[in-house]
Enzyme design. Structure first.
Site, PDB file in Angstrom:
ATOM      1  N   ASP A 213       0.831  -1.198   0.000  1.00 46.74           N
ATOM      2  CA  ASP A 213       0.000   0.000   0.000  1.00 46.74           C
ATOM      3  C   ASP A 213       0.873   1.258   0.000  1.00 46.74           C
ATOM      4  O   ASP A 213       1.873   1.308   0.706  1.00 46.74           O
ATOM      5  CB  ASP A 213      -0.874  -0.028   1.270  1.00 46.74           C
ATOM      6  CG  ASP A 213      -1.763   1.186   1.393  1.00 46.74           C
ATOM      7  OD1 ASP A 213      -2.737   1.268   0.632  1.00 46.74           O
ATOM      8  OD2 ASP A 213      -1.476   2.056   2.235  1.00 46.74           O
ATOM      9  N   GLU A 255       1.109  -0.576  -5.119  1.00 51.22           N
ATOM     10  CA  GLU A 255       0.040   0.410  -5.297  1.00 51.22           C
ATOM     11  C   GLU A 255       0.716   1.757  -5.472  1.00 51.22           C
ATOM     12  O   GLU A 255       1.126   2.398  -4.513  1.00 51.22           O
ATOM     13  CB  GLU A 255      -0.899   0.459  -4.081  1.00 51.22           C
ATOM     14  CG  GLU A 255      -2.127   1.316  -4.366  1.00 51.22           C
ATOM     15  CD  GLU A 255      -2.458   2.371  -3.314  1.00 51.22           C
ATOM     16  OE1 GLU A 255      -3.469   3.063  -3.492  1.00 51.22           O
ATOM     17  OE2 GLU A 255      -1.723   2.538  -2.330  1.00 51.22           O
TER      18      GLU A 255
HETATM   19  C1  NOJ Z   1      -4.312   3.506  -0.047  1.00 54.98           C
HETATM   20  C2  NOJ Z   1      -5.573   2.756   0.242  1.00 54.98           C
HETATM   21  O1  NOJ Z   1      -6.015   2.128  -0.948  1.00 54.98           O
HETATM   22  C3  NOJ Z   1      -6.607   3.728   0.776  1.00 54.98           C
HETATM   23  O2  NOJ Z   1      -7.829   3.090   0.985  1.00 54.98           O
HETATM   24  C4  NOJ Z   1      -6.075   4.352   2.042  1.00 54.98           C
HETATM   25  O3  NOJ Z   1      -6.991   5.332   2.498  1.00 54.98           O
HETATM   26  C5  NOJ Z   1      -4.718   4.996   1.796  1.00 54.98           C
HETATM   27  N1  NOJ Z   1      -3.803   4.068   1.178  1.00 54.98           N
HETATM   28  C6  NOJ Z   1      -4.120   5.475   3.090  1.00 54.98           C
HETATM   29  O4  NOJ Z   1      -3.873   4.399   3.927  1.00 54.98           O
END
Ligand code: NOJ
Length: 572
Positions: A213, A255
């Protein structure tokens, strides 16, 4: 070492490139099935639906965070990475999920937000109260809020700075997202070691992959943008080394909501690899743009860009996920057009994006739902479905933030849509009861009972895709067409290097975004005499003419997947 060549042991072939042919399904544990009647979904509930997911053709599940958390950011605010939030279940239940998924040849990818923790994490509590203690340097602290002025704010609707003052430590802490999510300090080797330990912990439990993430944001530097800094890439390279050495066959997914030339950096190179997969953020909004503008031009442009990526690398393509439909990767002009088409009510917007589900975005048009799924399943990379989109679930824009599209899965027309036996008032989010998407008719049971439902259609396309390695493994070449509404490309697979044997094939994929029927000439120079046939029903189509042109007619918002068979005289 080749990262994609299969490892063969007696009686067993381990396909290291499994992710290239996989169909993934993102499922939020909290939203799927509640097995104990407390009003929130849980791991046992998810396990009970593995048969359904297998039937659908899913090869891998992506689970957003299910760790201990105050749930102020859907679980992306972790307060303990090695504990499961009690309402979701226990480690034993997680082990059971992994075992039962593996029994079905299905993989589990978990999501690890390591850029930041929740402010409720013990590390942060200690860091703020004891600056000289072991966790004093775990976060990014500063006496001013003026450091890193070139680092942009991401959650523009809720934050106006990346710095927040902590009244206990009497310093500012840095955060790329919400002010309750302090960023970890990756310049501290102890943080690097702690995150490696967490990742090993989950890989030891048998997970098949990690979604990294917010991966571009790990390191900051003076004068830098804090996105994809060299030190961040160095971290990912070391992580990959560890995975390849100790956990071959497991994958890392980036991501990185960035432009293609920046995202590909997260693949690294064949010599210095980073992530196996990365989400394709630029392609996604252009699919939605093409639908309304009736022009494939922007899609053609991004798909034709030759961003070099290493041999093991694969895109993760998607239409929707648990976040807003982000418009960060389009120009201001296109963004405004898309807000006008898809978010005409300001309530539908959040940050730089649109907080709606797939079916409502497309106004529940079956033709459009089929068209975008056909694209999703034939673009280069592996498709990621979002739970509920296979039945065209609706959303609830009266709920805050991205909860609009995280409502409980609709299984049946019964109480709580079969999601939970709890008192309806106790559900973590209400079931969708809108006129068009009401759970009484939009649910899995009803669609299973109807052979022409969206659910059966999606399942069928998934199975056709899976029968043809060209989709997962082939190259993609965009073709010139005579109509700006029509996108055409060839997926070409030479047929070696997998444990599935040699199956060379070429598939011509054609999509019309026009709102009326069209006739189109497709430039298939080099394929003269080829005799296409339909991949679904096998019907023969006209052969490619001697001048290398194939003329097709397409109904409104329709598509073809055509096998490009060779005539006896044509070497294909
Ligand atoms: C990316 C995640 O997909 C999202 O849902 C989240 O709010 C942010 N990272 C921050 O953690």
């Amino acid at each position: 070492m080749s990262f994609t060549a299969p490892i063969t042991l007696p009686g067993l072939t381990l396909d290291l490139a499994w992710y290239k042919r996989a169909v993934f399904y993102e499922v939020m544990v909290r939203s799927y099935v509640d097995s104990n009647g407390d009003g929130a979904g849980d791991l046992s509930g998810l396990t009970s639906k593995l048969d359904y997911l297998q039937w659908l053709g899913v090869d891998g599940l992506w689970l957003p965070p299910f760790f201990a958390s105050p749930l102020r950011d859907g679980g992306y605010d972790v307060s303990d990475y090695q504990t499961i939030l009690p309402e979701f279940g226990t480690l034993d239940e997680f082990r059971d999920l992994v075992t039962k998924a593996h029994e079905r040849n299905m993989r589990i990818v978990i999501d690890l937000p390591i850029n930041h923790t929740s402010d409720a994490h013990e590390w942060f509590q200690q860091s703020r109260s004891d600056p000289e203690g072991p966790y004093g340097d775990y976060y990014v602290w500063s006496d001013t809020d003026e450091k890193y002025p070139d680092i942009r704010v991401i959650f523009v609707d809720s934050e106006d700075s990346n710095w927040t003052f902590d009244s206990e430590r009497r310093q500012f802490f840095f955060h790329r997202f919400f002010s309750h999510q302090p960023d970890l300090n990756f310049d501290n080797p102890a943080v690097v070691a702690a995150t490696f330990d967490i990742i090993r912990f989950w890989l030891d439990l048998g997970v098949d992959g990690i979604r990294l993430d917010a991966i571009p944001y790990l390191f900051e530097s003076d004068g830098g943008t804090g996105e994809g800094e060299p030190a961040t890439h160095e971290y990912v390279r070391r992580l990959r080394e560890m995975v390849d050495r100790d956990y071959p066959g497991r994958i890392l997914i980036a991501e990185a909501n960035q432009w293609p030339n920046e995202v590909v950096e997260f693949f690294g190179t064949d010599e210095a690899p980073e992530c196996h997969m990365a989400f394709d953020f630029p392609a996604m909004p252009r699919i939605f743009y093409a639908l309304r503008s009736q022009s494939a031009t922007e899609l053609v442009r991004v798909l034709s860009e030759h961003t070099h990526k290493p041999s093991f690398a694969s895109w993760g393509v998607f239409l929707r996920n648990h976040d807003e439909l982000t418009l960060e990767m389009v120009s201001e002009e296109y963004r405004q057009a898309m807000y006008g088409w898809y978010a005409y009510d300001p309530r539908m917007r959040v940050n730089v994006g649109i907080r709606r589900r797939l079916a409502p975005l497309l106004d529940n048009s079956r033709a459009e739902l089929e068209l975008v799924h056909a694209l999703l399943f034939s673009l280069q990379g592996s498709p990621f479905l979002y739970y509920g989109d296979e039945i065209g679930m609706g959303d609830n824009i009266w709920l805050p933030d991205r909860d609009a599209s995280r409502t409980p899965m609709q299984w049946t027309p019964d109480r709580n849509a079969g999601f939970s036996t709890a008192d309806p008032g106790k559900l973590f989010l209400p079931i969708v009861q809108s006129l068009v998407y009401n759970y009484s008719h939009t649910n899995v049971e009803a669609q299973l009972a109807q052979s022409r439902s969206l659910l059966h259609w999606v399942r069928n396309v998934i199975h056709v895709r899976k029968a043809h390695p060209a989709f997962g493994l082939g190259s993609l070449t965009v073709l010139r067409t005579s109509h700006e509404s029509v996108l055409a490309f060839v997926r070409d697979y030479g047929g070696s290097g997998t444990p599935f044997g040699d199956q060379p094939e070429r598939v011509l994929c054609v999509f019309s975004f026009a709102h009326n029927p069209v006739a189109v000439d497709i430039d298939l120079a080099g394929f003269e005499g080829a005799a296409p046939y339909d991949l679904f029903g096998g019907a023969p189509f006209p052969t490619v003419r001697d001048d290398g042109v194939l003329t097709l007619t397409l109904a409104t918002q329709n598509f073809y997947w055509l096998h490009l068979a060779a005539q006896a005289s044509t070497e294909l």
